[in-house]
Design a protein around this motif. Sequence first.
Motif, PDB file in Angstrom:
ATOM      1  N   PRO A 189       1.395   4.049  -1.226  1.00 27.42           N
ATOM      2  CA  PRO A 189       0.779   2.994  -1.987  1.00 27.42           C
ATOM      3  C   PRO A 189       1.375   2.617  -3.274  1.00 27.42           C
ATOM      4  O   PRO A 189       1.700   1.329  -3.760  1.00 27.42           O
ATOM      5  CB  PRO A 189      -0.629   3.589  -2.186  1.00 27.42           C
ATOM      6  CG  PRO A 189      -0.874   4.699  -1.332  1.00 27.42           C
ATOM      7  CD  PRO A 189       0.564   5.121  -0.899  1.00 27.42           C
ATOM      8  N   VAL A 190       2.152   3.506  -3.879  1.00 25.88           N
ATOM      9  CA  VAL A 190       2.963   2.984  -5.314  1.00 25.88           C
ATOM     10  C   VAL A 190       4.027   2.659  -4.753  1.00 25.88           C
ATOM     11  O   VAL A 190       4.637   1.556  -5.589  1.00 25.88           O
ATOM     12  CB  VAL A 190       2.911   4.412  -6.181  1.00 25.88           C
ATOM     13  CG1 VAL A 190       4.065   5.393  -5.555  1.00 25.88           C
ATOM     14  CG2 VAL A 190       3.427   3.976  -7.464  1.00 25.88           C
ATOM     15  N   LEU A 191       4.694   3.158  -3.972  1.00 31.56           N
ATOM     16  CA  LEU A 191       6.007   2.415  -3.457  1.00 31.56           C
ATOM     17  C   LEU A 191       5.747   1.060  -3.039  1.00 31.56           C
ATOM     18  O   LEU A 191       6.483  -0.100  -3.258  1.00 31.56           O
ATOM     19  CB  LEU A 191       6.684   3.160  -2.124  1.00 31.56           C
ATOM     20  CG  LEU A 191       7.223   4.517  -2.552  1.00 31.56           C
ATOM     21  CD1 LEU A 191       7.830   5.179  -1.240  1.00 31.56           C
ATOM     22  CD2 LEU A 191       8.415   4.412  -3.381  1.00 31.56           C
ATOM     23  N   ALA A 192       4.435   0.552  -2.450  1.00 30.84           N
ATOM     24  CA  ALA A 192       4.049  -0.659  -1.940  1.00 30.84           C
ATOM     25  C   ALA A 192       3.893  -1.474  -3.410  1.00 30.84           C
ATOM     26  O   ALA A 192       4.372  -2.859  -3.155  1.00 30.84           O
ATOM     27  CB  ALA A 192       2.805  -0.601  -1.165  1.00 30.84           C
ATOM     28  N   ARG A 193       3.465  -1.125  -4.431  1.00 31.19           N
ATOM     29  CA  ARG A 193       3.046  -1.655  -5.585  1.00 31.19           C
ATOM     30  C   ARG A 193       4.431  -1.969  -6.184  1.00 31.19           C
ATOM     31  O   ARG A 193       4.568  -3.342  -6.530  1.00 31.19           O
ATOM     32  CB  ARG A 193       2.300  -0.680  -6.334  1.00 31.19           C
ATOM     33  CG  ARG A 193       0.914  -0.437  -6.066  1.00 31.19           C
ATOM     34  CD  ARG A 193      -0.059   0.354  -7.003  1.00 31.19           C
ATOM     35  NE  ARG A 193      -0.162  -0.084  -8.186  1.00 31.19           N
ATOM     36  CZ  ARG A 193      -0.556   0.746  -9.433  1.00 31.19           C
ATOM     37  NH1 ARG A 193      -0.984   2.018  -9.106  1.00 31.19           N
ATOM     38  NH2 ARG A 193      -0.785   0.169 -10.492  1.00 31.19           N
ATOM     39  N   MET A 194       5.338  -1.215  -6.407  1.00 25.24           N
ATOM     40  CA  MET A 194       6.608  -1.416  -6.779  1.00 25.24           C
ATOM     41  C   MET A 194       7.450  -2.291  -5.949  1.00 25.24           C
ATOM     42  O   MET A 194       8.051  -3.604  -6.776  1.00 25.24           O
ATOM     43  CB  MET A 194       7.442  -0.047  -6.752  1.00 25.24           C
ATOM     44  CG  MET A 194       7.077   1.104  -7.938  1.00 25.24           C
ATOM     45  SD  MET A 194       7.229   0.218  -9.635  1.00 25.24           S
ATOM     46  CE  MET A 194       9.115   0.396  -9.886  1.00 25.24           C
TER      47      MET A 194
END
Length: 226
Positions: free
Chosen positions: A93-98
Motif C-alpha cells: 500500500p505505501v509503495l503504491a502511494r509513492m
Amino acid sequence: MTDDGFFREVNEELRSDKMRAAWKRFGGLFIGAAVALVVGTGIFAFYEYWTEKQASKSGDEFLAALNLVRDGKNDEALKTLDDLEKNGYGAYPVLARMRAAGVQAQKGDPAAAVAAFDKVSADTAVPQSIRDLAKLRAALLLVDTGTYDDVASRVESLSNDGNPMRHSAREALGLAAWKAGRGGDAEKLFKQISDDQAAPANIRQFADTMLDMLRSTGAAPAAAAG
C-alpha cells in the motif's frame, strides 16, 4: 502367588486406578490441549499460506501497475495503484502511494504529486525512511516549481551530517539556491557534497560540475542566505 507377585499386582491396580482417576479429572484438558495444538498448527499453516498468497497477489498488482506506467497508460496505472493502496498487503500500500505520486508528476501535475508525497511524509504509520524519501521526492519537484523555502522546509533536516540522505538533500537545496540566485549558498552546499567521501560518485561528479559552473560564471560570490 508369592508376596512379590501379590504386591506387584496391587501396585499395577493402584497405577491403573490412578490413571483412570487422572483421566476422569484431566482427560478433557488433555484432549482440549491436543485439539488446540492441532487447530493452532492448522491456523498457522493457513495464515502462512494466506499471507504468501496475499503478498503474491499484491506483488502481481504492483508489477501490473508498473507495466501500465511503462506503456503510458497512466490513468489505468493510477486506478490499479489506488486499489492496491486500499486493499494491498504488507508494504505494497505505501509503495503504491509513492508510485502513484510519481505518476502524477509524469502526467504533468507536480502540484498533485507534491501533495501526495507530503501526505506520505506526514503519515506516522509509514516507516521513517519512506517518509524521508517522500520529503526528498517532493523537494526535487519543488526545485522546478517552488521556492527555495519550499524545498528547504522539506529536506533541510535531511542535509545534516550523518543522515543517509544528506547528499541528495544538499543537491536539492543547492539547485534551489542556484535557481533563486543565491550562488554563495549553492556553492557551499555543492562543496559539502564534493568534500564528502561517502557521497555516491555520480552525485559528487554533478556537484563538481555545478561548482565549476558557479565559479566560472561568477555566480558563487552571490549573497549568502539570511
